[in-house]
Design a protein around this motif. Structure first.
Motif, PDB file in Angstrom:
ATOM      1  N   ASP A  74       0.958  -1.080   0.050  1.00 14.92           N
ATOM      2  CA  ASP A  74      -0.144  -0.010   0.007  1.00 14.92           C
ATOM      3  C   ASP A  74       0.903   1.277  -0.070  1.00 14.92           C
TER       4      ASP A  74
ATOM      5  N   PRO B  53       2.703  -2.688  -6.926  1.00  7.90           N
ATOM      6  CA  PRO B  53       1.691  -1.814  -7.544  1.00  7.90           C
ATOM      7  C   PRO B  53       2.085  -1.641  -9.143  1.00  7.90           C
TER       8      PRO B  53
ATOM      9  N   ARG C  89      -3.837   3.135  -6.301  1.00  2.00           N
ATOM     10  CA  ARG C  89      -4.128   1.915  -5.821  1.00  2.00           C
ATOM     11  C   ARG C  89      -3.797   1.755  -4.217  1.00  2.00           C
ATOM     12  N   SER C  90      -2.863   2.610  -3.759  1.00  4.08           N
ATOM     13  CA  SER C  90      -2.480   2.387  -2.170  1.00  4.08           C
ATOM     14  C   SER C  90      -3.622   2.935  -1.483  1.00  4.08           C
TER      15      SER C  90
ATOM     16  N   CYS D 253      -6.610   2.143  -2.498  1.00  7.41           N
ATOM     17  CA  CYS D 253      -7.792   1.104  -2.609  1.00  7.41           C
ATOM     18  C   CYS D 253      -7.884  -0.045  -1.487  1.00  7.41           C
TER      19      CYS D 253
ATOM     20  N   TYR E 293      -6.101   2.023 -13.386  1.00  9.47           N
ATOM     21  CA  TYR E 293      -5.553   2.776 -12.175  1.00  9.47           C
ATOM     22  C   TYR E 293      -5.199   4.324 -12.371  1.00  9.47           C
TER      23      TYR E 293
ATOM     24  N   GLN F 185      -9.558  -3.606  -5.300  1.00 11.07           N
ATOM     25  CA  GLN F 185      -8.157  -4.019  -6.069  1.00 11.07           C
ATOM     26  C   GLN F 185      -8.641  -5.188  -7.151  1.00 11.07           C
TER      27      GLN F 185
END
Length: 359
Positions: free
Chosen positions: A24, A343, A251-252, A254, A243, A259
């Protein structure tokens, strides 16, 4: 040549122990002040911390990725055996099986509902073995080739990296799949030949020897390598695009569930392209495994351009759904076993400086 590769390997994101990614976010270097922004991301996570069950690139990581491949490919392909059976019969006997719905109707009338499950055993075994090699070796080759390219080139050439890694993995995966695929097609497309795997294997061996199980491996490569290259490269780039342009937050930020939804959507988009790219070779494989003494080139000539596209709609539905579910299951396995999940890649700071994007 090796002298030039060695410096590249020492400057790639997998070699440097301080270049580490967490799920994350990005871990900062110990020497950096606490307020320094953590912006660097790469194609892969480095070593594990308390959040992960193993290090990225370790034997345990590869083994668990292989388990994910077994579950994702074995379960999904077995789940769509009825559709696959009708698709194969449309390819080898288009006069009798004129469409998807007609194919289901004819099969049920002749064999009953149980007839739709013909070939489930070789499907489960064969595609489980294929999934083990496909996903496990993909992770191996992606790291190997990324190490050879180095951090900056691995980012710039990431699509080529995905294509090369997936093609290399599928080469070995198809060797594992070929025997069961040959048995499956015989069971599904030759009425009266065999009803079970135990009946088909000794009969095939008695008729053609070991060649019966591997005569379709070259057409399998023709079908599966382009399919897998599209499957992995399209998926990786689609996730990156979703993303970047669709998902309203990084994304970090979510959740794991969010995801996995992105994973499913990207997998379905990739699956549609996979089906189109690999369908002509799939038609050749189906006919070749049914007939004795024919070669791939002879079958291709006889089918012609229109013939190799028979059953495409059924294959798009099957492969689109399969690919989406496979990526969803594979990513879920990674979450369950707490494996590193890198990621989407971002441009390295060193490359930004070279391009004048940062001071």
């Amino acid at each position: 040549m090796f002298s030039s590769i060695a410096p590249l390997a020492r400057h790639n994101p997998f070699y440097a122990p301080h270049f580490q990614l967490v799920q994350d976010g990005v871990r900062k270097r110990p020497a950096e002040p606490a307020e320094a922004p953590a912006t660097r991301r790469g194609l892969a996570a480095a070593s594990a911390n308390e959040e992960y069950s193993c290090e990225y690139g370790s034997l345990k990581f590869y083994a668990l990725c292989g388990v994910g491949g077994v579950l994702s490919c074995g379960l999904t392909h077995t789940g769509v055996v009825p559709l696959d059976l009708v698709k194969c019969r449309m390819q080898v006997d288009p006069q009798k099986y004129k469409s998807i719905f007609n194919g289901f109707s004819v099969t049920i009338n002749e064999d009953g509902v149980r007839g739709l499950a013909k070939g489930w055993a070789p499907t489960f075994i064969g595609y489980s073995m294929q999934g083990l090699c496909k996903f496990g070796f993909y992770e191996v080759f992606k790291i190997l080739y990324g190490n050879m390219l180095g951090e900056e080139n691995a980012y710039l050439w990431r699509t080529s990296l995905y294509l090369a890694a997936s093609a290399s993995a599928e080469f070995f995966a198809d060797i594992a799949l070929a025997p069961m695929e040959a048995a499956k097609v015989r069971i599904q497309t030759q009425p009266g030949y065999a009803n079970t795997l135990r009946q088909a294997l000794p009969k095939m061996f008695a008729e053609e020897g070991v060649w019966a199980f591997y005569k379709g491996v070259a057409p399998l490569w023709m079908r599966q390598i382009p399919y897998t290259m599209m499957k992995f490269a399209c998926f990786e780039r689609t996730v990156e695009a979703l993303y970047k342009y669709v998902v309203p937050k990084p994304r970090s930020e979510c959740t794991k569930g969010e995801q996995l939804v992105v994973t499913f959507v990207a997998g379905y988009i990739a699956g549609v392209f996979c089906a189109i790219v690999s369908h002509p070779a799939d038609s050749v494989v189906s006919v070749l495994n049914k007939e004795k003494g024919s070669s791939a080139s002879q079958v291709l000539m006889r089918l012609g351009f229109r013939g190799v596209w028979k059953g495409l709609f059924a294959r798009i539905i099957m492969i689109g759904t399969l690919t989406a579910l496979q990526w969803f299951i594979y990513d879920s396995v990674k979450v369950y076993f707490r494996l590193p999940r890198p990621p989407p890649p971002e441009m390295p700071e060193s490359l930004k400086k070279k391009l004048g994007l940062t001071e």
